[in-house]
Design an enzyme around this catalytic site. Structure first.
Site, PDB file in Angstrom:
ATOM      1  N   LYS A 120       0.831  -1.206   0.000  1.00 38.61           N
ATOM      2  CA  LYS A 120       0.000   0.000   0.000  1.00 38.61           C
ATOM      3  C   LYS A 120       0.868   1.260   0.000  1.00 38.61           C
ATOM      4  CE  LYS A 120      -1.883   1.843   3.611  1.00 38.61           C
ATOM      5  NZ  LYS A 120      -2.678   2.112   4.840  1.00 38.61           N
ATOM      6  N   ASP A 138      -6.683   1.284   1.013  1.00 34.37           N
ATOM      7  CA  ASP A 138      -6.708   1.318   2.472  1.00 34.37           C
ATOM      8  C   ASP A 138      -8.114   0.940   2.933  1.00 34.37           C
ATOM      9  OD1 ASP A 138      -8.272   3.501   1.848  1.00 34.37           O
ATOM     10  OD2 ASP A 138      -7.245   4.873   3.215  1.00 34.37           O
TER      11      ASP A 138
END
Length: 222
Positions: A120, A138
């Protein structure tokens, strides 16, 4: 959800925010990297409060290494997991000096070798710093993708892969920012603000949240 509806969703999001960007405050690629590492399980607001003071005295790998663990931890101690993040940031700074002449690397493989940097974080850096059409998923984006029907998936990676596949190319560069902001301020976890949502009529969520006695759906495009 069909391709036409996805196209309309991103057209609407672009209309409301033509130039989306991160809410993290930074001036350099290195500052962005540190801020994103700190942002794991923390709010952008708390990170910005810490980095304003930190970057005023140490804004390069060399300067942060010179601070040392004790001093660095004092700047970020109000952020969750600050002890682990302190060690990761110092180790990352050391690697940047050793391998990359203090520059942030531009490939996913190199980024993910840095302590505290997962997929991420790497996607955020590639997108925001280097203009790559990556999508960092997220909790906000995971929720929006599943709730709206835009790109449902059982895991973060599954949602990312689906988004990369179905988001029209013209929107892919900014999709990450549009979706995270939408999840943060409109499509919130406990109580989505459907009455002010610009894509409410395109969303496939069955239990939309409207105030009582509301006869019309605000912001509905026709």
């Amino acid at each position: 959800m069909n391709a036409t509806k996805r196209q309309q969703i991103f057209m609407r999001l672009r209309e409301t925010n033509p130039a989306p960007t991160t809410e993290l405050e930074y001036q350099t690629h290195f500052q962005l990297l540190v801020a994103v590492i700190l942002s794991a399980q923390a709010t952008d607001k708390s990170v910005n409060l810490a980095t304003r003071k930190l970057f005023a005295v140490a804004d390069t790998p060399e300067k942060i290494l010179a601070l040392g663990e004790s001093a660095l931890s004092k700047y970020i101690q109000r952020i969750g997991l600050y002890r682990t993040k302190t060690r990761n940031i110092l180790a990352t700074c050391a690697l940047l000096l050793e391998r990359y002449c203090s520059e942030v690397p531009r490939t996913r493989e190199a980024l993910e070798q840095l302590p505290g940097v997962g997929r991420k974080t790497a996607n955020v850096i590639l997108n925001t710093a280097f203009g790559k059409p990556t999508i960092a998923v997220d909790t906000h984006i995971f929720r929006v993708a599943n709730r709206t029907g835009l790109a449902p998936g059982k895991s973060v990676l599954a949602v990312e892969q689906k988004l990369v596949k179905v988001v029209p190319r013209e929107f892919r560069q900014d999709a990450h920012h549009w979706l995270i902001l939408h999840g943060r301020y409109i499509c919130k976890a406990r109580k989505p603000a459907c009455s002010i949502c610009p894509i409410v009529d395109l969303c496939e969520f069955k239990q939309k949240n409207f105030p009582e006695n509301t006869d019309l759906i605000p912001n509905q495009h026709v």
